[in-house]
Motif scaffolding. Structure first.
Motif, short mmCIF file in Angstrom:
data_model
loop_
_atom_site.label_atom_id
_atom_site.label_comp_id
_atom_site.label_asym_id
_atom_site.label_seq_id
_atom_site.Cartn_x
_atom_site.Cartn_y
_atom_site.Cartn_z
N ASP B 146 0.83 -1.20 0.00
CA ASP B 146 0.00 0.00 0.00
C ASP B 146 0.87 1.26 0.00
OD1 ASP B 146 -2.56 1.23 0.00
OD2 ASP B 146 -2.34 1.68 2.13
N VAL B 147 1.97 1.21 0.76
CA VAL B 147 2.90 2.34 0.76
C VAL B 147 3.44 2.57 -0.65
CG1 VAL B 147 5.07 3.26 1.68
CG2 VAL B 147 3.60 1.85 3.14
N SER B 148 3.72 1.47 -1.35
CA SER B 148 4.35 1.59 -2.67
C SER B 148 3.48 2.37 -3.65
CB SER B 148 4.68 0.21 -3.24
OG SER B 148 3.53 -0.41 -3.78
N VAL B 168 14.55 0.80 -2.17
CA VAL B 168 13.10 0.94 -2.31
C VAL B 168 12.41 -0.11 -1.45
CG1 VAL B 168 11.14 0.77 -3.89
CG2 VAL B 168 13.24 1.88 -4.66
N LEU B 169 12.84 -1.35 -1.61
CA LEU B 169 12.22 -2.43 -0.83
C LEU B 169 12.35 -2.17 0.67
CD1 LEU B 169 10.83 -5.25 -0.99
CD2 LEU B 169 13.10 -6.25 -0.73
N SER B 170 13.56 -1.81 1.11
CA SER B 170 13.78 -1.57 2.54
C SER B 170 12.89 -0.48 3.09
CB SER B 170 15.22 -1.13 2.80
OG SER B 170 16.08 -2.15 2.49
N SER B 171 12.76 0.61 2.34
CA SER B 171 12.02 1.72 2.92
C SER B 171 10.53 1.40 2.97
CB SER B 171 12.30 3.01 2.15
OG SER B 171 11.79 2.91 0.86
N LEU B 172 10.03 0.62 2.01
CA LEU B 172 8.62 0.21 2.06
C LEU B 172 8.39 -0.73 3.24
CD1 LEU B 172 8.05 -0.56 -1.75
CD2 LEU B 172 7.47 1.54 -0.53
#
Lengths: 360, 360
Positions: B146-148, B168-172
């Motif tokens: 959902d964040v993405s 990108v993956l880590s921050s999501l």
């Protein structure tokens, strides 16, 4: 015969056409060249010779309508199920959320009510078929994280053009989908898809070569010529209802109208048609029959008669309509049956690779 | 007193300094201004007034060495545990894999052998503290997806500069970490971190405002002044062993050497020092005492004497060394105890928000 766009994509993607491959079982998709190309042709040949493999395909549960294009995928999976012990179907609810704004509960509802029953009603072997929701499968993120460090931003850009966080997440997760069964299965994987999905497969195969943390066997993909839109466009789309045939079509009057409006390869006048014949390469009703009509002789004969002008465009449309009605009648009965099965929880929905073991 | 860099970051990030806030319990971190700022000051004030909240913090299990900086975080969590019923600690194994190339099994080993026992040995309340591995928690990807779709690429770029798929993956996933407890807890969340982590919090709070699929309560962060490197640099780092004090230091001879080499705020000669006094703002041994010395009077008195030049740099180093040895002795005993506890599986490791319910 490969179409221009297919030839171009096959060359551009560096794929191998598979017209010289000997398939072990006859099937309309083999004789009619619906299987058009493969990536990982060596692995694919091993599978055809009896090498063990699993089949992986995905459902995008972003909407309740499912069009006939799905039939082409499921029929292909059915074909390869004759050679494989296990088929795993990813329900891409994470992808539906991140790229199509569909809440997870909605995706779950669509999948249970429409997609899963449809896949089974189209004839997948329920004893060999496992489903899972991306959001419930904790193995795929373990792979996605490894993919993320082995994939560059420009590789994703080459696939998507415009890269959004949602697309980054989806493409990482997709590779997790394709490979997580190997946490339990020491087998190659086969992914039956449309040509336009090839960039994902390339990314996946590159990743398998690069990763130093996991020891995955290589995966291959078999590309299926997708069912065209009724106007003759590339493929059916659920966002264009008048251009698609749905699974099921509820109102046969509407179905008749759709077939009647479908793009024809016939000539403008009866006289010209009788004289020059129709073009089965572009005639949408005939192209639909190429997918759904099992009877090989009938299919060939209809084609010949149409090309010779003996069969008129209207005749072919009538025949196609009748065959589709028969198809839908049978499909709907099976759909009701499998909806009950799903309601009674009698299908196999897994949450991890570990659970695959008990099915093989 | 806030340091220049802190003032700059606080202004740049739009944070509120918290010097006027009334904390409900006394603590050395309150009186010595280790808590320097907050984001979400309104929520934070509600928490201090008794509003229910959970605490969320993370462990990066990318290496077995843990330095004293961790103490500042854990001591802060301990403080807020007096006000909160539940603390959840994310073991960021997915992030360790995607951004630091650490295999999941290695991360798990480090976490169980070193990080979790250390966190407990530093005094977290084991009855209120739950741990989880990102790779085993299927709720966080539901939020990440959902964040993405609610986060733009340029927002990530503003945080990272160079955006890689791993980042990108880590921050999501990180936002999933912060918010997944709310699948079970109808509470605000508090995240105690260093100032440099603020961009993630901003992203998280923006997302909470934007999402239309989940109904999350807002989260606040409390920023902790991090323990400086022994050379006086910004913070300790496990990649620079000579510049850090580890939890534990095994060899007290080495520890003595480290303290002896630490950056001093004393004057070059004894005469000058006696005359002008030392600078406790930059003196690393004194700054270490600011964190670890509980006795408020002793801490103040040492500071006064040092400033007046009555206490020499060498004296202060000796005192600091002795206090650190005492600290380490106590810590090591507790560490052994909690290693056994972890080995016997007597800690709470959860795999979903659902499991949180049984702990409150």
């Amino acid at each position: 015969m490969l179409k221009d766009r297919e030839v171009k994509l096959i060359r551009q993607f560096g794929l191998e056409p598979i017209k010289d491959i000997k398939f072990p079982f006859p099937h309309k998709f083999v004789s009619r060249e619906i299987f058009i190309a493969a990536r990982g042709i060596e692995e694919f040949k091993k599978m055809l010779r009896g090498g063990p493999f699993y089949i992986l395909t995905g459902i995008m549960p972003s909407y309740k309508l499912i069009h006939l294009g799905t039939y082409a995928i499921v029929e292909s999976v059915k074909y390869f199920q004759q050679l494989s012990k296990i088929t795993i179907i990813a329900i891409a609810d994470i992808e539906s959320l991140s790229t199509r704004n569909v809440p997870l509960e909605k995706a779950k509802e669509y999948a249970l009510k429409f997609h899963i029953p449809t896949y089974l009603a189209l004839g997948l072997d329920p004893k060999k078929t496992l489903f899972y929701f991306q959001s419930e499968n904790k193995d795929i993120v373990k792979i996605a994280a490894d993919v993320s460090r082995k994939t560059t931003f420009s590789e994703l850009k080459a696939i998507y053009g415009d890269v959004t966080p949602g697309r980054v997440l989806s493409s990482l997760i997709q590779i997790g989908d394709i490979l997580f069964p190997q946490f339990s299965l020491d087998m190659m994987g086969l992914v039956p898809i449309g040509l336009d999905q090839d960039p994902h497969m390339r990314l996946c195969r590159d990743y398998i070569r690069r990763t130093d943390f996991y020891d995955f066997k290589q995966v291959a993909s078999i590309y299926i010529r997708l069912i065209p839109g009724l106007d003759g466009s590339e493929k059916m789309s659920k966002s264009d209802p008048l251009n698609s045939i749905f699974l099921p079509e509820e109102d046969y009057g509407d179905l008749r109208k759709k077939i009647w409006r479908a793009f024809s390869g016939g000539k403008p006048t009866i006289e010209e048609h009788r004289k020059y014949g129709g073009d089965i390469e572009v005639d949408v009703p005939y192209r639909l029959l190429t997918y759904i009509l099992d009877d090989e002789n009938m299919w060939l004969e209809l084609g010949e008669k149409y090309k010779r002008g003996e069969l008129l465009s209207g005749d072919l449309k009538n025949i196609t309509y009748n065959i589709l009605v028969e198809f839908m009648d049978k499909f709907k009965k099976r759909l009701d049956y499998y909806r009950d099965i799903v309601l009674r929880n009698e299908i196999s929905i897994i949450k991890s690779a570990e659970e695959i073991k008990s099915f093989i």
